[in-house]
Design an enzyme around this catalytic site. Structure first.
Site, PDB file in Angstrom:
ATOM      1  CB  SER A 145     -14.004  -8.175   7.180  1.00 55.83           C
ATOM      2  OG  SER A 145     -13.169  -8.700   6.406  1.00 55.83           O
ATOM      3  CE1 TYR A 157     -17.303  -5.248   3.906  1.00 55.64           C
ATOM      4  CE2 TYR A 157     -15.107  -6.381   3.837  1.00 55.64           C
ATOM      5  CZ  TYR A 157     -16.305  -6.698   4.606  1.00 55.64           C
ATOM      6  OH  TYR A 157     -16.979  -7.581   4.886  1.00 55.64           O
TER       7      TYR A 157
END
Length: 264
Positions: A145, A157
């Site tokens: 990401s 995350y």
């Protein structure tokens, strides 16, 4: 006289995690259309996606997989070895997101996100390495990401995706001796279920994206296809960012928009 178009070659068999929906399903459909046997692995039932692939003339198989479980990975690899005899590609696509700020992140959330997003690809690459080596090499694509390239407010995350970026580079160096390439793809905001219920968050983020919109799963698939194919034969340990310009230009895009382009 027209010049002949060179045929792009893909692995004969590719394993995709998190393939029952979202980006994983998009990758699977695209590979199925290109003659690849796609092994769809998920905790959810990928039967609907498999039906679509086979109805279109492709080949696919379902494999139940909890990516956090090394024993489950070993079972899936055995299924592929026994059923197909080879494996030329792995797409570590399975992932979860918890949009919680640092002080709101519980120990349970931290551990869950790290187990799925980072431990899962680690166990997966360990599990498939031998079969891919015996198959003559291949390509591993880890779906990271832009949160693995910049500071991001959600620590679980962000840490998982930064970790996956580094893990990809580590594996690339070690697996090169077997002809296995490892690269990471870094999507920005993509219109999948991970963004469900985050309308305000998405709207604010789009204001910083020079392309002016979120991405589609199919646009991420194009990067994955390139990295799996022979067109990226000399590419390993690399990061491919697919984000509409958010990382490279998002800050000043937003500043210019907010100031009406006044540079004084």
């Amino acid at each position: 006289m027209s010049e002949a178009v060179e045929r792009v070659r893909y692995p004969g068999v590719v394993l995709i995690t998190g393939a029952a929906g979202g980006m994983g399903a998009a990758h699977a459909r695209a590979l199925g259309r290109r003659g690849v046997h796609v092994c769809l692995a998920d905790v959810a039932d990928p039967g609907e996606v498999i039906a679509e692939i086979t109805a279109a003339g492709g080949s696919a198989s379902a494999h139940e997989l909890d990516v956090t479980d090394p024993a489950a990975w070993a079972r899936v690899v055995t299924e592929i070895r026994d059923g197909r005899g080879e494996l030329g590609g792995l797409v570590n696509n399975a992932g979860i997101s918890r949009r919680l700020r640092f002080t709101e992140t519980t120990a349970e959330v931290w551990e869950q996100v790290l187990r799925v997003n980072l431990h899962g690809p680690f166990h997966g690459m360990q599990a498939v390495a031998g079969l891919m080596r015996d198959s003559g090499g291949g390509s591993i694509v880890n779906i990271s990401s832009i949160s693995g390239q910049i500071g991001y407010f959600s620590p679980s995350y962000s840490a998982s995706k930064w970790g996956l970026t580094g893990l990809s580079k580590s594996a690339a160096g070690d697996f090169a001796r077997w002809g296995i390439r490892v690269n990471s793809v870094h999507p920005g905001l993509v219109g999948t279920a991970l963004l469900d219920g985050a309308d305000a968050f998405v709207a604010a983020a789009v204001a910083s994206i020079p392309a002016g919109r979120t991405g589609t799963p199919e646009e991420i698939t194009e990067a994955v296809l390139f990295l799996l194919s022979d067109r990226s034969a000399y590419l390993t340990g690399s990061e491919v960012t697919v984000d509409g310009g958010l990382v490279s230009n998002g800050l000043y895009h937003r500043i210019l928009a907010d100031t009406g382009g006044d540079l004084r």
